[in-house]
Scaffold this motif. Structure first.
Motif, PDB file in Angstrom:
ATOM      1  N   PHE A  64       0.828  -1.211   0.000  1.00  0.00           N
ATOM      2  CA  PHE A  64       0.000   0.000   0.000  1.00  0.00           C
ATOM      3  C   PHE A  64       0.860   1.258   0.000  1.00  0.00           C
ATOM      4  CE2 PHE A  64      -3.130  -2.848   2.459  1.00  0.00           C
ATOM      5  CZ  PHE A  64      -3.587  -3.407   1.266  1.00  0.00           C
ATOM      6  N   GLU A  65       1.954   1.250   0.801  1.00  0.00           N
ATOM      7  CA  GLU A  65       2.831   2.418   0.838  1.00  0.00           C
ATOM      8  C   GLU A  65       3.499   2.641  -0.522  1.00  0.00           C
ATOM      9  OE1 GLU A  65       2.654   0.109   3.026  1.00  0.00           O
ATOM     10  OE2 GLU A  65       2.229   1.048   4.965  1.00  0.00           O
ATOM     11  N   ILE A  66       3.908   1.538  -1.138  1.00  0.00           N
ATOM     12  CA  ILE A  66       4.541   1.659  -2.462  1.00  0.00           C
ATOM     13  C   ILE A  66       3.531   2.161  -3.496  1.00  0.00           C
ATOM     14  CG2 ILE A  66       5.652   0.345  -4.329  1.00  0.00           C
ATOM     15  CD1 ILE A  66       6.809  -1.488  -2.142  1.00  0.00           C
ATOM     16  N   ALA A  67       2.268   1.692  -3.362  1.00  0.00           N
ATOM     17  CA  ALA A  67       1.218   2.147  -4.292  1.00  0.00           C
ATOM     18  C   ALA A  67       1.010   3.646  -4.179  1.00  0.00           C
ATOM     19  CB  ALA A  67      -0.076   1.394  -4.000  1.00  0.00           C
ATOM     20  N   ARG A  68       1.052   4.175  -2.946  1.00  0.00           N
ATOM     21  CA  ARG A  68       0.903   5.619  -2.762  1.00  0.00           C
ATOM     22  C   ARG A  68       2.051   6.364  -3.449  1.00  0.00           C
ATOM     23  NH1 ARG A  68      -1.169   4.027   2.442  1.00  0.00           N
ATOM     24  NH2 ARG A  68      -3.320   4.787   2.689  1.00  0.00           N
ATOM     25  N   ARG A  69       3.264   5.809  -3.365  1.00  0.00           N
ATOM     26  CA  ARG A  69       4.393   6.471  -3.995  1.00  0.00           C
ATOM     27  C   ARG A  69       4.224   6.554  -5.508  1.00  0.00           C
ATOM     28  NH1 ARG A  69       9.301   6.596  -1.681  1.00  0.00           N
ATOM     29  NH2 ARG A  69       9.767   7.868  -3.512  1.00  0.00           N
ATOM     30  N   PHE A  70       3.480   5.605  -6.066  1.00  0.00           N
ATOM     31  CA  PHE A  70       3.243   5.602  -7.512  1.00  0.00           C
ATOM     32  C   PHE A  70       1.916   6.261  -7.881  1.00  0.00           C
ATOM     33  CE2 PHE A  70       6.554   2.383  -7.309  1.00  0.00           C
ATOM     34  CZ  PHE A  70       7.294   2.681  -8.441  1.00  0.00           C
ATOM     35  N   ASN A  71       1.349   6.995  -6.898  1.00  0.00           N
ATOM     36  CA  ASN A  71       0.153   7.835  -7.138  1.00  0.00           C
ATOM     37  C   ASN A  71      -1.091   7.043  -7.520  1.00  0.00           C
ATOM     38  OD1 ASN A  71       1.622  10.259  -6.666  1.00  0.00           O
ATOM     39  ND2 ASN A  71       2.446  10.148  -8.756  1.00  0.00           N
ATOM     40  N   LEU A  72      -1.217   5.844  -6.994  1.00  0.00           N
ATOM     41  CA  LEU A  72      -2.475   5.127  -7.158  1.00  0.00           C
ATOM     42  C   LEU A  72      -3.556   5.872  -6.380  1.00  0.00           C
ATOM     43  CD1 LEU A  72      -3.661   2.514  -8.427  1.00  0.00           C
ATOM     44  CD2 LEU A  72      -3.275   1.400  -6.211  1.00  0.00           C
ATOM     45  N   LYS A  73      -4.783   5.882  -6.884  1.00  0.00           N
ATOM     46  CA  LYS A  73      -5.869   6.648  -6.248  1.00  0.00           C
ATOM     47  C   LYS A  73      -5.999   6.256  -4.781  1.00  0.00           C
ATOM     48  CE  LYS A  73      -9.765   7.515  -8.124  1.00  0.00           C
ATOM     49  NZ  LYS A  73     -11.064   7.393  -8.800  1.00  0.00           N
ATOM     50  N   GLU A  74      -6.097   7.268  -3.916  1.00  0.00           N
ATOM     51  CA  GLU A  74      -6.189   7.024  -2.477  1.00  0.00           C
ATOM     52  C   GLU A  74      -7.419   6.204  -2.127  1.00  0.00           C
ATOM     53  OE1 GLU A  74      -4.816   6.975   1.352  1.00  0.00           O
ATOM     54  OE2 GLU A  74      -3.792   7.680  -0.462  1.00  0.00           O
ATOM     55  N   SER A  75      -8.519   6.412  -2.853  1.00  0.00           N
ATOM     56  CA  SER A  75      -9.754   5.671  -2.558  1.00  0.00           C
ATOM     57  C   SER A  75      -9.559   4.171  -2.789  1.00  0.00           C
ATOM     58  CB  SER A  75     -10.914   6.194  -3.420  1.00  0.00           C
ATOM     59  OG  SER A  75     -10.582   6.060  -4.803  1.00  0.00           O
ATOM     60  N   VAL A  76      -8.816   3.863  -3.832  1.00  0.00           N
ATOM     61  CA  VAL A  76      -8.532   2.450  -4.128  1.00  0.00           C
ATOM     62  C   VAL A  76      -7.687   1.840  -3.016  1.00  0.00           C
ATOM     63  CG1 VAL A  76      -7.423   0.857  -5.739  1.00  0.00           C
ATOM     64  CG2 VAL A  76      -8.725   2.810  -6.607  1.00  0.00           C
ATOM     65  N   ILE A  77      -6.667   2.603  -2.588  1.00  0.00           N
ATOM     66  CA  ILE A  77      -5.774   2.105  -1.526  1.00  0.00           C
ATOM     67  C   ILE A  77      -6.551   1.922  -0.222  1.00  0.00           C
ATOM     68  CG2 ILE A  77      -3.730   2.642  -0.143  1.00  0.00           C
ATOM     69  CD1 ILE A  77      -2.634   4.131  -2.571  1.00  0.00           C
TER      70      ILE A  77
ATOM     71  N   ASN B 291      -9.727   1.314   0.163  1.00  0.00           N
ATOM     72  CA  ASN B 291     -10.605   0.152   0.020  1.00  0.00           C
ATOM     73  C   ASN B 291      -9.808  -1.139   0.214  1.00  0.00           C
ATOM     74  OD1 ASN B 291     -12.952  -1.321  -0.496  1.00  0.00           O
ATOM     75  ND2 ASN B 291     -12.595  -1.316  -2.710  1.00  0.00           N
ATOM     76  N   ALA B 292      -8.598  -1.159  -0.353  1.00  0.00           N
ATOM     77  CA  ALA B 292      -7.759  -2.354  -0.202  1.00  0.00           C
ATOM     78  C   ALA B 292      -7.382  -2.569   1.253  1.00  0.00           C
ATOM     79  CB  ALA B 292      -6.505  -2.215  -1.068  1.00  0.00           C
ATOM     80  N   GLU B 293      -7.032  -1.483   1.949  1.00  0.00           N
ATOM     81  CA  GLU B 293      -6.675  -1.593   3.373  1.00  0.00           C
ATOM     82  C   GLU B 293      -7.869  -2.087   4.183  1.00  0.00           C
ATOM     83  OE1 GLU B 293      -3.180   1.806   3.898  1.00  0.00           O
ATOM     84  OE2 GLU B 293      -5.280   2.363   4.193  1.00  0.00           O
ATOM     85  N   PHE B 294      -9.061  -1.616   3.838  1.00  0.00           N
ATOM     86  CA  PHE B 294     -10.276  -2.049   4.549  1.00  0.00           C
ATOM     87  C   PHE B 294     -10.482  -3.552   4.362  1.00  0.00           C
ATOM     88  CE2 PHE B 294     -14.853  -2.997   4.295  1.00  0.00           C
ATOM     89  CZ  PHE B 294     -15.221  -2.694   5.601  1.00  0.00           C
TER      90      PHE B 294
END
Length: 772
Positions: free
Chosen positions: A484-497, A499-502
Motif C-alpha cells: 500500500f505504501e509503495i502504491a501511494r508512492r506511484f500515485n495510485l488513487k487514495e480511494s482504491v488504496i 478500500n484495499a486496506e479495509f
C-alpha cells in the motif's frame, strides 16, 4: 545426499584457489567438500586457525618454485633418463621444501597441526647441492659437473683456438680466392667461403655452394685433422653429459617417493595458507565448533558482496528455538540472510574462515539447501516441481542433527495451497527436531511462527521512501509487503488504496491487529535505537577528532616555543657580542667612565641567556616568605622578606626594596653566596686580589664567579691572575679552562708550578702582558 547448490560456495572456493602458489594446491581447494565428521572438522578448523594466525603475524608461507612434478618423479622412479630441465625442476622443488621448513622454524607460537604437516617434509640438501653443481637455472650442464667434462671442454677450447689460427693463416695465404673472409660451419665442421671457380684448388672437401652459386663452402685439407679432433671431443662431451644425467637420474629415483609425498604435503599447505590469506584479506575469523544446537554469528556479512556496500547482521538460533522464519517483501534481503547462515556453516565444514566478528557453529550430520529456481526443461520440472523434489528428499532424510535451509517455502503454486504445504513441511521438520531456517512472505506462516515458542520470527527492513531494501535483519518482527505504501508512492488513487486496506483489515482478527500495532511500535523503537547508536558513533568520532586536534595544537605550540626560544637566544647572543665589543673598545681607549656599568649589563645579559623565553602564569597567592623570585622588568633575583596583601619586601643583593607581587615570577635560581669569598672591587684605586678561589663551589656557581672575576681583573688592568680550582675529579678545572679558551683577552693559561699550587691552580696571562 548432498544438497549444496545455490549457496555460491563454488565461487568462494575459486577465489581461494586463485591465491594458491601451484596447481596441486588449487586442485585441493576446488575438490573441497564439506565434511560432517567431528574428528575431521576439529582438525581442519585447528589447521586454519593456526594458519590464519601465522599469516597475519608472519605473512604467507613461501611456495616459490613449486610446481607439479609428479610425472617427472614417476618417470625417475621407473628408471627413465631425465633431462637437464627436469633436474632444474627437482632443484626448485627441494628449495621450496626447504623454504617451507624454514618458515615453520621461525614461528614462535605453538602450532601443532602445521608442525605435524611440515615435519613430514624431507629436505635433500646434499642432493640439491650436487644437482646445483651440475646444472644452472637454464638447464645447462656446468663444467663443475665432473672433472672429465671440464677436461674435455678445455680440450675443445684449445682445438677451437687451433682452428682459428689455421683459418687466419689460410685466408691470408689465399686472400684472392676468399669471399669476405668468412669462416663458418657446415655439417658441424669448420669451413671457409671461396669463389666457386677455385673450389677444387685447395684439396679437402666441398660442403656445398651458396644459394647464389657464386661461392662454395670448402673444408681445406689442413682443417680436416683439426675438425676430426673436435668432433671426437664433442662426442666424448656428449657421452660424459649422458653419464652425468644418468647418475643424477638415479639419485632422483632414490628420493622420488619422498618427493611425491612432499608434493602432497605442500599441496595441503598451499591450500591451507591460501584459505588463510583469503581470511586475512577479508578480516575473517575461524568459527568455534560446539556440541550444543546453537548458531551465533555476530556482525556477519556475505563474502561476495562489496565490503563498502554490504550490511553486517547478527544471527542467532539459540535453544529452545529450532526454526528461524525470515519474512519480508520480495528483493528485501531474505535470501541474502539465508545464504549468510548457510555459507557460515558450510565454509566452517570446509575448514575455511568466515566473515564475522564472532561465530559459533554446531556439529551437523548433513545440510539440506533449497535456494533458487531449479526449473529444468530436460527433466520436465517446473519451479514448483523442482522445489517439491527437494522437499521430498529433506522430509525423508533429515534428522535431528540436520541443518535445513528453505528459500520461499511453499512458493510457485496457489497461495493457499502453498501456505498449507509450507506449514505441513515445517511441522514435519519440527517433529524431527531439525534446525531450520526458512524464508517466506505468506501471512499465515507469519501467524504460524508467532503461535509457536520454538519458532523465531524475524524480518529484513525495507525503505519505503527510497523503495529499496536496507538488508537490516531484525529479530521478533514479521516483515510487511509494504504494497500500500509503495502504491501511494506511484500515485495510485487514495480511494482504491483505502478500500484495499479495509478489505485487508476485515480478514484480520483482533489479535492480528494488536500484533501489527505492537510490531509497528517495536520497529519505531528499533529505528530510534539505530539513530541513537549513530549519534553515539558520531560523538565518538568527533571526540577522537578533537583529541587529535588537541595533540596537533600541543605539538605546534611546542614547535613555536622552541622557535621563539631559539630566536631569543640568538638575539641575546648578538647583544652580548655587541657588549663585549664595546668593552673592548673602552679598554683600548683606556676610558674608565661607566665601565663598571657596562660590566653589570653584560652580567645581566648572561643571566638572560639561560632563561627560557616562555612566560609562566603564576598565582601570586602561592608566594611565601623565603622564596627566591625574579623581577620581571630587570630579571634580577631577590629573596622575599615579607608579604603584605599584594606587595612584598625583597632582599636584592643586600638592598631592601618593595615590589608588587604581580611584577614577580618564580625562579629556580638563588643568590650566589660563595663558600670562600674573595674581595673584588670595581675601583682601580682599591686593592685587587691576585687570585680567585673556586674550591668548594659547584661548576655552575663557580663559572659565574669566575666570569665576574675575569671582567674585574680586566677592568683593573691586571697582567696575570691565579685561579684556584683544586684537583678533585677534574671537572671544575676542565670547565675553567673552557672559559679561558673562549676569552679573547686571555693570551695564555697554564697549570701552576709547585709553588703556585701545582695542578690545583691555573695561572692566566692577559693581553698586553709580557710572558715570563
Amino acid at each position: 545426499m548432498k544438497m549444496f547448490s545455490g549457496i555460491e560456495l563454488e565461487t568462494i572456493k575459486a577465489q581461494m584457489a586463485s591465491l594458491c602458489a601451484f596447481s596441486l594446491g588449487s586442485n585441493k581447494i576446488m575438490e573441497l567438500e564439506p565434511s560432517f565428521s567431528p574428528l575431521v572438522l576439529r582438525r581442519e578448523n585447528k589447521r586454519i586457525e593456526e594458519a590464519l594466525r601465522c599469516t597475519v603475524k608472519y605473512g604467507a608461507m613461501p611456495f616459490y618454485g613449486l610446481k607439479d612434478i609428479s610425472t617427472l618423479l614417476e618417470s625417475a622412479h621407473k628408471g627413465i633418463l631425465l633431462t637437464p630441465l627436469d633436474f632444474v625442476a627437482v632443484i626448485q622443488h627441494i628449495r621450496a621444501c626447504a623454504a617451507v621448513v624454514s618458515y615453520k622454524n621461525k614461528i614462535e607460537e605453538e602450532c601443532e597441526e602445521i608442525d605435524d604437516l611440515v615435519s613430514s617434509i624431507q629436505v635433500f640438501k646434499k642432493i640439491q647441492e650436487h644437482l646445483e653443481n651440475c646444472f644452472n637455472e637454464y638447464g645447462e650442464i656446468l663444467d663443475s659437473a665432473s672433472p672429465e667434462l671440464k677436461s674435455i671442454r678445455k680440450s675443445i677450447l684449445k682445438i677451437d683456438q687451433e682452428i682459428a689460427n689455421e683459418s687466419s693463416k689460410f685466408m691470408q695465404k689465399h686472400a684472392a680466392s676468399m669471399i669476405d673472409n668468412i669462416v663458418t660451419t657446415r655439417n658441424n665442421r669448420v669451413v671457409v667461403l671461396v669463389k666457386v671457380s677455385d673450389k677444387n684448388s685447395f684439396g679437402g672437401f666441398v660442403h656445398g655452394e651458396s644459394a647464389s652459386g657464386q661461392a662454395a663452402y670448402i673444408e681445406p685439407s689442413s682443417f680436416i685433422e683439426l675438425n676430426n679432433r673436435k668432433q671426437s671431443a664433442i662426442s666424448k662431451e656428449q657421452e660424459e653429459i649422458e653419464r652425468i644425467c644418468r647418475a643424477c637420474s638415479e639419485m632422483v629415483s632414490d628420493i622420488a617417493t619422498d618427493c611425491l609425498n612432499n608434493l602432497e604435503t605442500c599441496a595441503i599447505l598451499d591450500a591451507l595458507f591460501a584459505k588463510a590469506q583469503w581470511g586475512k584479506n577479508e578480516d575473517a575469523i575461524v568459527a568455534t565448533l560446539t556440541t550444543e544446537r546453537n548458531i551465533y554469528l555476530k556482525s556477519t556479512r556475505h563474502p561476495l558482496i562489496d565490503r563498502k556496500k554490504v550490511v553486517c547482521n547478527t544471527y542467532r538460533i539459540i535453544e529452545p528455538t529450532r526454526v528461524l522464519l525470515i519474512t519480508g517483501p520480495n528483493t528485501g534481503g531474505k535470501t541474502v540472510s539465508l545464504k549468510c547462515l548457510g555459507l557460515a556453516v558450510l565454509m566452517t565444514y570446509c575448514g575455511m574462515p568466515v566473515c564475522a566478528e564472532e561465530a559459533t557453529v554446531p556439529f551437523f550430520d548433513n545440510v539440506f539447501i533449497d535456494i533458487g529456481d531449479d526449473q529444468s526443461v530436460l527433466q520436465s520440472l517446473s519451479t514448483f516441481s523442482a522445489h517439491l523434489s527437494k522437499l521430498a528428499i529433506v522430509t525423508q532424510e533429515a534428522t535431528s542433527d540436520s541443518f535445513v535451509l528453505l528459500d520461499e517455502l511453499g512458493s510457485g503454486t496457489d497461495p493457499k495451497e502453498g501456505e498449507s504445504l509450507a506449514i505441513a513441511v515445517l511441522n514435519e521438520l519440527r517433529d524431527r527436531k531439525c534446525l531450520v531456517v526458512a524464508t517466506t512472505h505468506y501471512g499465515r506462516l507469519k501467524a504460524y511462527g508467532k503461535r509457536h515458542s520454538d519458532v523465531l520470527v524475524a524480518s529484513v527492513q525495507f525503505d519505503v521512501e527510497k523503495l529499496i531494501p536496507t538488508y537490516h535483519f531484525i529479530e521478533g518482527l514479521t516483515g510487511q509487503s509494504n504494497a500500500f505504501e509503495i502504491a501511494r508512492r506511484f500515485n495510485l488513487k487514495e480511494s482504491v488504496i483505502k478500500n484495499a486496506e479495509f478489505l485487508k483489515n476485515q480478514q484480520k482478527t483482533e489479535e492480528d491487529q494488536l500484533i501489527d500495532r505492537l510490531e509497528k511500535q517495536i520497529l519505531e523503537n528499533e529505528q530510534i535505537k539505530e539513530r541513537v547508536l549513530q549519534k553515539e558513533i558520531e560523538v565518538q568520532e568527533l571526540n577522537e577528532r578533537l583529541i587529535n586536534e588537541k595533540h596537533k595544537l600541543e605539538k605546534e605550540k611546542e614547535k613555536f616555543q622552541d622557535k621563539l626560544q631559539q630566536e631569543a637566544n640568538d638575539y641575546l647572543q648578538q647583544i652580548k657580542e655587541e657588549a663585549n665589543q664595546i668593552l673592548e673598545e673602552l679598554r683600548t681607549k683606556q676610558e674608565q667612565v661607566k665601565y663598571h656599568e657596562l660590566l653589570e649589563i653584560k652580567n645581566k645579559l648572561s643571566v638572560l641567556e639561560d632563561e627560557p623565553i616562555q612566560e609562566e602564569v603564576h598565582d601570586s597567592k602561592s608566594f611565601k616568605v623565603g622564596d627566591f623570585v625574579e623581577i620581571k622588568q630587570s630579571n634580577q633575583v631577590a629573596k622575599i622578606l615579607s608579604i603584605t596583601k599584594n606587595q612584598c619586601t625583597l632582599d636584592l643583593n643586600g638592598i631592601t626594596v618593595r615590589s608588587k607581587l604581580e611584577q614577580l615570577r618564580p625562579t629556580n635560581k638563588k643568590i650566589i653566596k660563595p663558600k670562600k669569598v674573595f674581595a673584588i672591587k670595581t675601583s682601580k684605586l682599591s686593592g685587587f686580589s691576585m687570585e680567585c678561589n673556586l674550591i668548594g663551589m659547584r661548576v655552575e656557581e663557580a663559572l659565574q664567579v669566575l666570569e665576574k672575576y675575569l671582567d674585574d681583573a680586566k677592568f683593573n688592568h691586571m697582567t696575570s691572575v691565579r685561579i684556584i680550582h683544586g684537583d678533585g675529579t677534574g671537572a671544575l678545572r676542565k670547565a675553567v679552562h673552557e672559559v679561558l679558551k673562549r676569552d679573547k683577552d686571555v693570551v695564555e693559561y697554564r697549570l701552576g708550578t709547585p709553588s703556585e699550587g701545582s695542578t690545583g691552580a691555573t695561572v692566566v696571562l692577559f693581553r698586553g702582558s709580557s710572558k715570563k
